[in-house]
Structure formats: structure tokens, C-alpha cells
Scaffold this motif. Structure first.
Motif, mmCIF file in Angstrom:
data_model
loop_
_atom_site.group_PDB
_atom_site.id
_atom_site.type_symbol
_atom_site.label_atom_id
_atom_site.label_comp_id
_atom_site.label_asym_id
_atom_site.label_seq_id
_atom_site.Cartn_x
_atom_site.Cartn_y
_atom_site.Cartn_z
ATOM 1 N N ASP A 1 21.135 -6.350 11.860
ATOM 2 C CA ASP A 1 22.227 -5.602 10.439
ATOM 3 C C ASP A 1 21.222 -4.700 10.240
ATOM 4 O OD1 ASP A 1 24.284 -6.169 8.930
ATOM 5 O OD2 ASP A 1 23.309 -7.741 7.450
ATOM 6 N N VAL A 2 21.085 -3.447 10.259
ATOM 7 C CA VAL A 2 20.250 -2.735 10.010
ATOM 8 C C VAL A 2 20.535 -1.159 9.463
ATOM 9 C CG1 VAL A 2 18.259 -0.662 10.137
ATOM 10 C CG2 VAL A 2 17.375 -3.526 10.598
ATOM 11 N N ASP A 3 21.014 -0.930 8.965
ATOM 12 C CA ASP A 3 21.609 0.376 8.439
ATOM 13 C C ASP A 3 20.866 1.654 8.822
ATOM 14 O OD1 ASP A 3 23.180 2.398 7.580
ATOM 15 O OD2 ASP A 3 23.065 1.882 5.619
ATOM 16 N N ALA A 4 21.071 2.864 9.689
ATOM 17 C CA ALA A 4 20.054 3.600 10.355
ATOM 18 C C ALA A 4 20.837 4.685 11.044
ATOM 19 C CB ALA A 4 19.519 3.109 12.070
ATOM 20 N N ASP A 5 20.277 6.487 10.400
ATOM 21 C CA ASP A 5 21.342 7.200 10.759
ATOM 22 C C ASP A 5 20.136 7.568 11.578
ATOM 23 O OD1 ASP A 5 22.939 6.793 8.509
ATOM 24 O OD2 ASP A 5 21.350 7.578 6.818
ATOM 25 N N LEU A 6 20.994 9.288 12.299
ATOM 26 C CA LEU A 6 19.927 9.303 12.966
ATOM 27 C C LEU A 6 19.700 10.936 12.579
ATOM 28 C CD1 LEU A 6 18.632 9.020 16.516
ATOM 29 C CD2 LEU A 6 20.557 9.454 16.792
ATOM 30 N N CYS A 7 18.790 11.333 13.125
ATOM 31 C CA CYS A 7 18.198 12.745 12.412
ATOM 32 C C CYS A 7 17.800 13.575 13.969
ATOM 33 C CB CYS A 7 17.632 13.321 11.590
ATOM 34 S SG CYS A 7 17.144 14.937 11.320
ATOM 35 N N LEU A 8 18.838 14.070 14.526
ATOM 36 C CA LEU A 8 17.753 14.799 16.229
ATOM 37 C C LEU A 8 17.933 16.346 16.148
ATOM 38 C CD1 LEU A 8 20.177 12.922 18.768
ATOM 39 C CD2 LEU A 8 17.594 12.430 18.031
ATOM 40 N N VAL A 9 16.804 16.879 16.322
ATOM 41 C CA VAL A 9 16.895 18.136 16.271
ATOM 42 C C VAL A 9 15.875 18.748 18.033
ATOM 43 C CG1 VAL A 9 16.108 17.605 13.894
ATOM 44 C CG2 VAL A 9 13.893 17.773 15.467
ATOM 45 N N ALA A 10 15.756 19.690 17.498
ATOM 46 C CA ALA A 10 14.858 21.174 18.066
ATOM 47 C C ALA A 10 13.978 22.018 17.564
ATOM 48 C CB ALA A 10 16.071 22.206 18.517
ATOM 49 N N PRO A 11 13.278 21.675 18.406
ATOM 50 C CA PRO A 11 11.839 22.536 17.799
ATOM 51 C C PRO A 11 12.294 23.698 17.437
ATOM 52 C CG PRO A 11 11.728 21.149 20.210
ATOM 53 C CD PRO A 11 12.641 21.478 20.311
ATOM 54 N N GLY B 1 9.150 9.695 19.611
ATOM 55 C CA GLY B 1 8.161 9.859 20.842
ATOM 56 C C GLY B 1 8.224 11.018 20.771
ATOM 57 N N GLY B 2 9.131 11.775 21.358
ATOM 58 C CA GLY B 2 9.836 13.266 21.685
ATOM 59 C C GLY B 2 8.752 14.547 20.393
ATOM 60 N N ILE B 3 8.559 13.634 19.429
ATOM 61 C CA ILE B 3 7.799 14.527 18.475
ATOM 62 C C ILE B 3 6.473 14.304 18.693
ATOM 63 C CG2 ILE B 3 7.940 15.380 15.997
ATOM 64 C CD1 ILE B 3 10.767 14.998 15.494
ATOM 65 N N PRO C 1 2.300 19.931 22.204
ATOM 66 C CA PRO C 1 2.528 21.200 22.085
ATOM 67 C C PRO C 1 3.732 21.144 20.200
ATOM 68 C CG PRO C 1 2.759 21.437 24.258
ATOM 69 C CD PRO C 1 3.256 19.821 24.023
ATOM 70 N N LEU C 2 3.776 19.910 20.302
ATOM 71 C CA LEU C 2 4.873 19.027 19.255
ATOM 72 C C LEU C 2 3.693 18.883 18.206
ATOM 73 C CD1 LEU C 2 7.950 18.327 20.748
ATOM 74 C CD2 LEU C 2 7.619 20.772 20.214
ATOM 75 N N LEU C 3 2.779 19.568 18.433
ATOM 76 C CA LEU C 3 1.470 18.329 17.354
ATOM 77 C C LEU C 3 1.760 19.286 16.070
ATOM 78 C CD1 LEU C 3 -0.684 16.551 16.731
ATOM 79 C CD2 LEU C 3 -2.208 18.763 17.002
ATOM 80 N N GLU C 4 2.000 20.405 15.860
ATOM 81 C CA GLU C 4 2.290 20.890 14.602
ATOM 82 C C GLU C 4 3.469 20.418 14.074
ATOM 83 O OE1 GLU C 4 1.320 24.993 13.967
ATOM 84 O OE2 GLU C 4 -0.209 24.833 15.450
ATOM 85 N N LEU C 5 4.464 20.625 14.659
ATOM 86 C CA LEU C 5 5.988 19.845 14.065
ATOM 87 C C LEU C 5 5.910 18.372 14.007
ATOM 88 C CD1 LEU C 5 8.844 19.605 13.508
ATOM 89 C CD2 LEU C 5 9.343 19.393 16.011
ATOM 90 N N PHE C 6 5.285 17.291 14.140
ATOM 91 C CA PHE C 6 4.797 15.919 14.358
ATOM 92 C C PHE C 6 4.266 16.367 13.261
ATOM 93 C CE2 PHE C 6 2.025 12.163 14.609
ATOM 94 C CZ PHE C 6 2.489 11.379 14.371
#
Length: 119
Positions: free
Chosen positions: A39-49, A73-75, A80-85
Motif C-alpha cells: 500500500d505504498v504509492d510509488a513512481d518510477l523514473c528510468l533514465v539513460a546515463p 543499484g544500476g546507478i 563508471p557511473l559514480l559521478e552520476l550517482f
């Protein structure tokens, strides 16, 4: 009464070249379904680096007043995605300063990560 809302930020597996995205797409769908079970309202934001992810993340963060933001975890895990994180964490601090920040271990346990902070 739903709890949240929660925003899950992750990499879009369909937009990452060179591998079969379907297992991750299915895991993300299972993970999002678990929010409903709790019962948690959740949105998803998927991005390409490589496609201006900061813009999409900022737009998602300001859309609602989130109680928690889960960073996938992908981020986080791919060096190589440390700066994006780092940018993602700072965008959350800037645009959703009242939101807890949580980290999942797989696409399927994002609800568990959020629930640690929504109790």
C-alpha cells in the motif's frame, strides 16, 4: 490509505545498448508491484546515463512531495557511473530535501528499501 509517495530512480534497461533488457524490465515490474502489496504509492523514473538524466530526474523530483527516494543499484554499483550517482544524490538533496534516501539491492526489493524509511 497509501503511504508515500516514493520515487524510484534507476537506469532504463531498454535504453542501454548491447544486452537483453527483458529480465531487468520484468524485475522492475515485479518490484513496482510490491509497492502496491504494501500500500505504498510509488513512481518510477528510468533514465539513460548519456541522455541528460539530470533533467528527467529533476522533473520527477519536483512533480510531487516525496517521502522517500530509492536510488537503484544500476546507478550506484557501476563505477563508471559514480559521478552520476553523486549528481543524483545531490539532486535529491536539492529538490526533495525532506525525502529519505534509500538504496535497493535489486529492482525487486525497492519497496523494502523504501519501507525501512516509511515506517
Amino acid at each position: 490509505m497509501a503511504r508515500g509517495p516514493v520515487l524510484v530512480i534507476g537506469l532504463d534497461p531498454v535504453r542501454i545498448p548491447g544486452w537483453d533488457p527483458q529480465p531487468v524490465v520484468a524485475a522492475i515490474a515485479r518490484g513496482q508491484a510490491r509497492f502496491g502489496v504494501h500500500d505504498v504509492d510509488a513512481d518510477l523514473c528510468l533514465v539513460a546515463p548519456d541522455d541528460h538524466p539530470e533533467e528527467a530526474i529533476t522533473e520527477a523530483l519536483v512533480r510531487r512531495d516525496y517521502a522517500c527516494v530509492v536510488v537503484g543499484g544500476g546507478i550506484r554499483k557501476h563505477e563508471p557511473l559514480l559521478e552520476l550517482f553523486e549528481r543524483v544524490v545531490n539532486l535529491v538533496r536539492q529538490h526533495a530535501p525532506g525525502a529519505a534516501i534509500a538504496f535497493n539491492s535489486s529492482p525487486e526489493d525497492a519497496a523494502d528499501a523504501a519501507l525501512r524509511w516509511l515506517r
